[in-house]
Design a protein around this motif. Structure first.
Motif, PDB file in Angstrom:
ATOM      1  N   LYS A 152       0.598  -0.716   0.048  1.00 55.01           N
ATOM      2  CA  LYS A 152       0.230   0.502   0.293  1.00 55.01           C
ATOM      3  C   LYS A 152       1.048   1.130   0.249  1.00 55.01           C
ATOM      4  O   LYS A 152       0.497   2.532  -0.429  1.00 55.01           O
ATOM      5  CB  LYS A 152      -0.934   0.181   1.115  1.00 55.01           C
ATOM      6  CG  LYS A 152      -2.078  -1.177   0.936  1.00 55.01           C
ATOM      7  CD  LYS A 152      -2.793  -0.984   2.345  1.00 55.01           C
ATOM      8  CE  LYS A 152      -3.829  -2.224   1.873  1.00 55.01           C
ATOM      9  NZ  LYS A 152      -5.029  -2.396   3.444  1.00 55.01           N
ATOM     10  N   GLY A 153       2.012   1.592   1.073  1.00 57.83           N
ATOM     11  CA  GLY A 153       2.934   2.539   0.933  1.00 57.83           C
ATOM     12  C   GLY A 153       3.675   2.135  -0.788  1.00 57.83           C
ATOM     13  O   GLY A 153       3.577   3.509  -0.889  1.00 57.83           O
ATOM     14  N   GLY A 154       3.958   1.543  -1.460  1.00 56.26           N
ATOM     15  CA  GLY A 154       4.517   1.319  -2.532  1.00 56.26           C
ATOM     16  C   GLY A 154       3.284   2.601  -3.611  1.00 56.26           C
ATOM     17  O   GLY A 154       3.946   3.359  -4.587  1.00 56.26           O
ATOM     18  N   LEU A 155       2.606   1.993  -3.228  1.00 58.82           N
ATOM     19  CA  LEU A 155       1.381   2.536  -4.097  1.00 58.82           C
ATOM     20  C   LEU A 155       0.864   3.811  -4.353  1.00 58.82           C
ATOM     21  O   LEU A 155       0.534   5.285  -5.300  1.00 58.82           O
ATOM     22  CB  LEU A 155      -0.020   1.636  -3.815  1.00 58.82           C
ATOM     23  CG  LEU A 155      -1.590   1.707  -5.118  1.00 58.82           C
ATOM     24  CD1 LEU A 155      -1.309   2.068  -6.423  1.00 58.82           C
ATOM     25  CD2 LEU A 155      -2.756   1.152  -4.171  1.00 58.82           C
ATOM     26  N   VAL A 156       0.658   4.134  -2.590  1.00 58.36           N
ATOM     27  CA  VAL A 156       0.844   6.120  -2.729  1.00 58.36           C
ATOM     28  C   VAL A 156       1.818   5.837  -3.277  1.00 58.36           C
ATOM     29  O   VAL A 156       1.924   7.335  -4.027  1.00 58.36           O
ATOM     30  CB  VAL A 156       0.774   5.595  -0.757  1.00 58.36           C
ATOM     31  CG1 VAL A 156       1.538   6.748  -0.349  1.00 58.36           C
ATOM     32  CG2 VAL A 156      -0.494   5.823  -0.471  1.00 58.36           C
ATOM     33  N   LEU A 157       3.519   5.957  -2.499  1.00 59.11           N
ATOM     34  CA  LEU A 157       4.445   5.965  -3.578  1.00 59.11           C
ATOM     35  C   LEU A 157       4.080   6.264  -4.971  1.00 59.11           C
ATOM     36  O   LEU A 157       4.496   7.987  -5.273  1.00 59.11           O
ATOM     37  CB  LEU A 157       6.015   5.668  -3.360  1.00 59.11           C
ATOM     38  CG  LEU A 157       6.155   5.608  -1.902  1.00 59.11           C
ATOM     39  CD1 LEU A 157       7.395   4.898  -1.966  1.00 59.11           C
ATOM     40  CD2 LEU A 157       6.899   7.197  -1.885  1.00 59.11           C
ATOM     41  N   ALA A 158       3.736   5.710  -6.064  1.00 63.87           N
ATOM     42  CA  ALA A 158       3.579   5.513  -7.247  1.00 63.87           C
ATOM     43  C   ALA A 158       2.778   6.723  -7.366  1.00 63.87           C
ATOM     44  O   ALA A 158       3.022   7.974  -8.434  1.00 63.87           O
ATOM     45  CB  ALA A 158       3.417   4.814  -7.796  1.00 63.87           C
ATOM     46  N   ALA A 159       1.854   6.906  -6.814  1.00 57.36           N
ATOM     47  CA  ALA A 159       0.758   7.715  -6.754  1.00 57.36           C
ATOM     48  C   ALA A 159       1.241   9.186  -6.623  1.00 57.36           C
ATOM     49  O   ALA A 159       0.764  10.254  -7.831  1.00 57.36           O
ATOM     50  CB  ALA A 159      -0.410   7.431  -5.916  1.00 57.36           C
ATOM     51  N   MET A 160       1.654   9.492  -5.763  1.00 56.09           N
ATOM     52  CA  MET A 160       2.343  11.248  -5.426  1.00 56.09           C
ATOM     53  C   MET A 160       3.778  11.181  -6.843  1.00 56.09           C
ATOM     54  O   MET A 160       3.275  12.803  -6.920  1.00 56.09           O
ATOM     55  CB  MET A 160       3.050  10.967  -3.842  1.00 56.09           C
ATOM     56  CG  MET A 160       2.091  10.862  -2.934  1.00 56.09           C
ATOM     57  SD  MET A 160       2.562  10.517  -1.117  1.00 56.09           S
ATOM     58  CE  MET A 160       3.705  12.491  -1.328  1.00 56.09           C
ATOM     59  N   GLY A 161       4.674  10.198  -7.301  1.00 55.18           N
ATOM     60  CA  GLY A 161       4.982  10.775  -8.081  1.00 55.18           C
ATOM     61  C   GLY A 161       4.559  10.572  -9.641  1.00 55.18           C
ATOM     62  O   GLY A 161       4.771  11.441  -9.911  1.00 55.18           O
ATOM     63  N   ILE A 162       3.487   9.870  -9.435  1.00 54.76           N
ATOM     64  CA  ILE A 162       2.515  10.318 -10.888  1.00 54.76           C
ATOM     65  C   ILE A 162       1.873  11.893 -10.489  1.00 54.76           C
ATOM     66  O   ILE A 162       1.646  12.818 -11.483  1.00 54.76           O
ATOM     67  CB  ILE A 162       1.554   9.171 -11.043  1.00 54.76           C
ATOM     68  CG1 ILE A 162       1.698   8.412 -11.871  1.00 54.76           C
ATOM     69  CG2 ILE A 162      -0.019   9.837 -12.772  1.00 54.76           C
ATOM     70  CD1 ILE A 162       1.430   6.809 -11.611  1.00 54.76           C
TER      71      ILE A 162
END
Length: 70
Positions: free
Chosen positions: A10-20
């Protein structure tokens, strides 16, 4: 109870979403307040950090996001 692996996913998904979101918002000269520091070292380094957020977040989600307890 959530395991550490599912939290990493879930943290990885948040990181990727923030990058996008940071990439999309930078087109309009906006930035996420949490990521305002990425352009301190210049425009090129800011783009490198954005792409690394997406890469690392995607990898974390890929490896840990669909983890199910047995």
């Amino acid at each position: 109870m959530e395991t550490i692996k599912s939290k990493l996913g879930k943290g990885g998904l948040v990181l990727a979403a923030m990058g996008i979101m940071s990439i999309v918002l930078s087109i309009f000269n906006y930035n996420i307040r949490l990521l305002a520091w990425v352009d301190v070292w210049g425009n090129t380094m800011g783009w490198v950090v954005r792409f690394l957020l997406i890469l690392v977040g995607g990898l974390l989600y890929f490896f840990f996001g669909n983890y199910e307890d047995e």
